[in-house]
Design a protein around this motif. Structure first.
Motif, PDB file in Angstrom:
ATOM      1  N   UNK A  34      -2.395  18.625 -39.843  1.00  0.00           N
ATOM      2  CA  UNK A  34      -3.565  17.994 -39.225  1.00  0.00           C
ATOM      3  C   UNK A  34      -3.758  16.625 -39.862  1.00  0.00           C
ATOM      4  N   UNK A  35      -3.279  15.607 -39.172  1.00  0.00           N
ATOM      5  CA  UNK A  35      -3.438  14.235 -39.667  1.00  0.00           C
ATOM      6  C   UNK A  35      -4.897  13.818 -39.481  1.00  0.00           C
ATOM      7  N   UNK A  36      -5.334  12.788 -40.223  1.00  0.00           N
ATOM      8  CA  UNK A  36      -6.727  12.338 -40.077  1.00  0.00           C
ATOM      9  C   UNK A  36      -7.049  11.953 -38.631  1.00  0.00           C
ATOM     10  N   UNK A  37      -8.260  12.273 -38.225  1.00  0.00           N
ATOM     11  CA  UNK A  37      -8.714  11.956 -36.865  1.00  0.00           C
ATOM     12  C   UNK A  37      -8.909  10.447 -36.749  1.00  0.00           C
ATOM     13  N   UNK A  38      -8.266   9.861 -35.743  1.00  0.00           N
ATOM     14  CA  UNK A  38      -8.458   8.431 -35.469  1.00  0.00           C
ATOM     15  C   UNK A  38      -8.689   8.248 -33.978  1.00  0.00           C
ATOM     16  N   UNK A  39      -9.119   7.059 -33.593  1.00  0.00           N
ATOM     17  CA  UNK A  39      -9.265   6.718 -32.176  1.00  0.00           C
ATOM     18  C   UNK A  39      -7.896   6.884 -31.490  1.00  0.00           C
TER      19      UNK A  39
ATOM     20  N   UNK B  94      -8.981 -10.349 -18.946  1.00  0.00           N
ATOM     21  CA  UNK B  94     -10.206  -9.746 -18.423  1.00  0.00           C
ATOM     22  C   UNK B  94     -10.079  -8.266 -18.113  1.00  0.00           C
ATOM     23  N   UNK B  95      -9.170  -7.580 -18.789  1.00  0.00           N
ATOM     24  CA  UNK B  95      -9.018  -6.142 -18.511  1.00  0.00           C
ATOM     25  C   UNK B  95      -9.837  -5.276 -19.464  1.00  0.00           C
ATOM     26  N   UNK B  96     -10.449  -5.888 -20.479  1.00  0.00           N
ATOM     27  CA  UNK B  96     -11.400  -5.141 -21.322  1.00  0.00           C
ATOM     28  C   UNK B  96     -12.684  -5.963 -21.431  1.00  0.00           C
ATOM     29  N   UNK B  97     -13.820  -5.275 -21.558  1.00  0.00           N
ATOM     30  CA  UNK B  97     -15.083  -5.989 -21.775  1.00  0.00           C
ATOM     31  C   UNK B  97     -15.381  -6.020 -23.281  1.00  0.00           C
ATOM     32  N   UNK B  98     -16.470  -6.686 -23.650  1.00  0.00           N
ATOM     33  CA  UNK B  98     -16.776  -6.883 -25.074  1.00  0.00           C
ATOM     34  C   UNK B  98     -16.958  -5.543 -25.802  1.00  0.00           C
ATOM     35  N   UNK B  99     -17.565  -4.577 -25.108  1.00  0.00           N
ATOM     36  CA  UNK B  99     -17.824  -3.286 -25.761  1.00  0.00           C
ATOM     37  C   UNK B  99     -16.504  -2.556 -26.050  1.00  0.00           C
ATOM     38  N   UNK B 100     -15.602  -2.604 -25.084  1.00  0.00           N
ATOM     39  CA  UNK B 100     -14.295  -1.947 -25.262  1.00  0.00           C
ATOM     40  C   UNK B 100     -13.497  -2.660 -26.355  1.00  0.00           C
ATOM     41  N   UNK B 101     -13.578  -3.982 -26.351  1.00  0.00           N
ATOM     42  CA  UNK B 101     -12.869  -4.754 -27.378  1.00  0.00           C
ATOM     43  C   UNK B 101     -13.370  -4.358 -28.765  1.00  0.00           C
ATOM     44  N   UNK B 102     -14.687  -4.244 -28.892  1.00  0.00           N
ATOM     45  CA  UNK B 102     -15.247  -3.877 -30.195  1.00  0.00           C
ATOM     46  C   UNK B 102     -14.826  -2.458 -30.588  1.00  0.00           C
ATOM     47  N   UNK B 103     -14.755  -1.579 -29.605  1.00  0.00           N
ATOM     48  CA  UNK B 103     -14.316  -0.196 -29.873  1.00  0.00           C
ATOM     49  C   UNK B 103     -12.875  -0.189 -30.414  1.00  0.00           C
ATOM     50  N   UNK B 104     -12.004  -0.999 -29.806  1.00  0.00           N
ATOM     51  CA  UNK B 104     -10.599  -1.028 -30.239  1.00  0.00           C
ATOM     52  C   UNK B 104     -10.450  -1.678 -31.613  1.00  0.00           C
ATOM     53  N   UNK B 105     -11.233  -2.754 -31.852  1.00  0.00           N
ATOM     54  CA  UNK B 105     -11.187  -3.406 -33.168  1.00  0.00           C
ATOM     55  C   UNK B 105     -11.697  -2.439 -34.239  1.00  0.00           C
ATOM     56  N   UNK B 106     -12.755  -1.713 -33.922  1.00  0.00           N
ATOM     57  CA  UNK B 106     -13.286  -0.726 -34.873  1.00  0.00           C
ATOM     58  C   UNK B 106     -12.230   0.326 -35.195  1.00  0.00           C
ATOM     59  N   UNK B 107     -11.502   0.755 -34.173  1.00  0.00           N
ATOM     60  CA  UNK B 107     -10.429   1.747 -34.384  1.00  0.00           C
ATOM     61  C   UNK B 107      -9.401   1.211 -35.373  1.00  0.00           C
ATOM     62  N   UNK B 108      -9.055  -0.070 -35.241  1.00  0.00           N
ATOM     63  CA  UNK B 108      -8.066  -0.668 -36.151  1.00  0.00           C
ATOM     64  C   UNK B 108      -8.623  -0.789 -37.569  1.00  0.00           C
ATOM     65  N   UNK B 109      -9.877  -1.252 -37.670  1.00  0.00           N
ATOM     66  CA  UNK B 109     -10.449  -1.470 -39.006  1.00  0.00           C
ATOM     67  C   UNK B 109     -10.636  -0.151 -39.759  1.00  0.00           C
ATOM     68  N   UNK B 110     -10.702   0.944 -39.029  1.00  0.00           N
ATOM     69  CA  UNK B 110     -10.849   2.269 -39.621  1.00  0.00           C
ATOM     70  C   UNK B 110      -9.521   2.770 -40.216  1.00  0.00           C
ATOM     71  N   UNK B 111      -8.412   2.140 -39.785  1.00  0.00           N
ATOM     72  CA  UNK B 111      -7.084   2.686 -40.102  1.00  0.00           C
ATOM     73  C   UNK B 111      -6.705   2.729 -41.581  1.00  0.00           C
TER      74      UNK B 111
END
Ligand code: F6R
Length: 364
Positions: free
Chosen positions: A319-324, A178-195
């Motif tokens: 300058x590496x690509x910008x990521x989360x 319970x240390x992240x909410x659904x919005x934060x979880x989606x933000x982190x998953x999006x960061x990974x899928x962008x990789x």
């Protein structure tokens, strides 16, 4: 075969995007965009601590994992190299989750640490590339890195796959606790899928990294500096350089430099910095300014936003690509691994079969 690449290491470096993508496919349900773990031997919501152990590069993947698990999942982590943990007899908290990381699944010290953790009754989760290995058989649960066979003795793609699994595991444990909410979880998953896409873009910087390698190849000693989750990436960069170019390199937490290693700095000791823009950028930048003031030559891995600030002091900046910010260790890793590879090419070493090293260390 090498598919037209000069070395297996080069081929495997180019497999980073694919391998990160495959590993994410294994761990993230595309319909729900949630990390899905296999059945766990313990309740992730209530484990009091985690203990991570591994050797070499896999240990650095564990160190990045510690930054993530403590910061995002608020799970306290004990971490040690397996050769120490196995004999240290530490007073581990009952109910802690043991986490091992290994490409081969056969490393003698990591296997012994696995047995030691199981021997005191801890559940053991292993992050393994070889899913039919001894460690796979003896672990309570296995999270596979989908890196495929790694032929080059120096690990590349297996390491980023280990980081990818540790990132997914962090998200799942954070959700359970319970240390992240659904919005934060989606933000982190999006960061990974962008990789995978961003990882592919790193190769458009290879020619610039080669220019950096020309400086490194002239040196006898090289310092690597980083802070936070990219400090272990500095360690990975230094290890890879040592392994395949035989140039002595050491990594320090950037803030530790003034406590000793600063006395080494002069024109002949280049400094490779892993310094993405973000919360710790200014802190690392001021450490680099101190090094610059003492005649240090700075070679920086950053991103577009950081490059502007670094151009005044760094001799060369990538300058590496910008990521989360969450996933910067993964993108930075590709940069430092390419630097080691390009340096070894300039030195003319046997890149895939460095002297004295074996792919799988099955003796203590
Ligand atoms: C570094 C490297 C070694 C391994 C270490 C652990 O490039 O390849 O440091 O990471 O020997 O090996 P595994 O992951 O097979 O347990």
């Amino acid at each position: 075969g090498k598919d037209g690449y000069r070395h297996y290491m080069e081929k495997e470096l180019h497999e980073h995007p694919l391998v990160i993508g495959q590993t994410l496919q294994r761990m993230i349900d595309p319909a729900t965009r949630k990390v899905v773990l296999p059945d766990m031997p313990c309740d992730l919501a209530t484990i009091p601590r985690g203990v991570i152990t591994a050797c070499g590069s896999a240990y650095f993947a564990g160190m990045v994992g510690r930054y993530w698990l403590e910061e995002i999942a608020r799970l306290p982590i004990d971490i040690d190299v397996a050769s120490e943990l196995r004999y240290r007899n530490p007073p581990l908290t009952p109910g802690s989750l043991g986490m091992l990381i290994s490409q081969s699944g056969e490393t003698a010290d990591t296997l012994a640490a696995l047995r030691a953790l199981k021997g005191i009754g801890l559940p053991v989760l292993s992050v393994l590339n070889a899913e039919h290995s001894t460690m796979a058989r003896e672990s309570d649960v296995v999270l596979g890195t989908v890196a495929g066979p790694e032929i080059s003795v120096a690990s590349t793609k297996a390491f980023t796959a280990q980081l990818t699994v540790m990132a997914c595991l962090t998200i799942a444990i954070a959700r359970a606790r319970g240390t992240i909410d659904a919005a934060r979880e989606d933000e982190l998953v999006t960061a990974l899928l962008d990789l995978p896409g961003r990882a592919e873009e790193v190769f458009s910087r290879q020619a610039d990294i080669r220019k950096m390698a020309e400086v490194v190849a002239e040196a006898r000693d090289v310092l690597y500096l980083g802070r936070g989750s990219v400090y272990p990436v500095a360690m990975e960069g230094a290890l890879k350089l040592k392994e395949i170019s035989y140039i002595h390199a050491e990594a320090y937490a950037a803030g530790e430099m003034k406590h000793g290693p600063i006395s080494l700095i002069d024109r002949t000791v280049p400094i490779v910095a892993t310094i993405p823009s973000g919360a710790l950028f200014e802190k690392t930048l001021s450490n680099l300014q101190e090094a610059k003031a003492r005649g240090g030559r700075l070679l920086a891995f950053t991103d577009e936003a950081g490059a502007g600030r670094l151009s005044a002091i760094a001799e060369q900046t990538i300058a590496l690509p910008k990521v989360h910010p969450f996933v910067t260790p993964i993108i930075q890793t590709i940069g430092v691994q390419i630097l080691a590879y390009e340096t070894a090419l300039l030195k003319g070493t046997d890149v895939d079969q460095p002297r004295n090293l074996a792919k799988s260390v099955t003796v203590e």
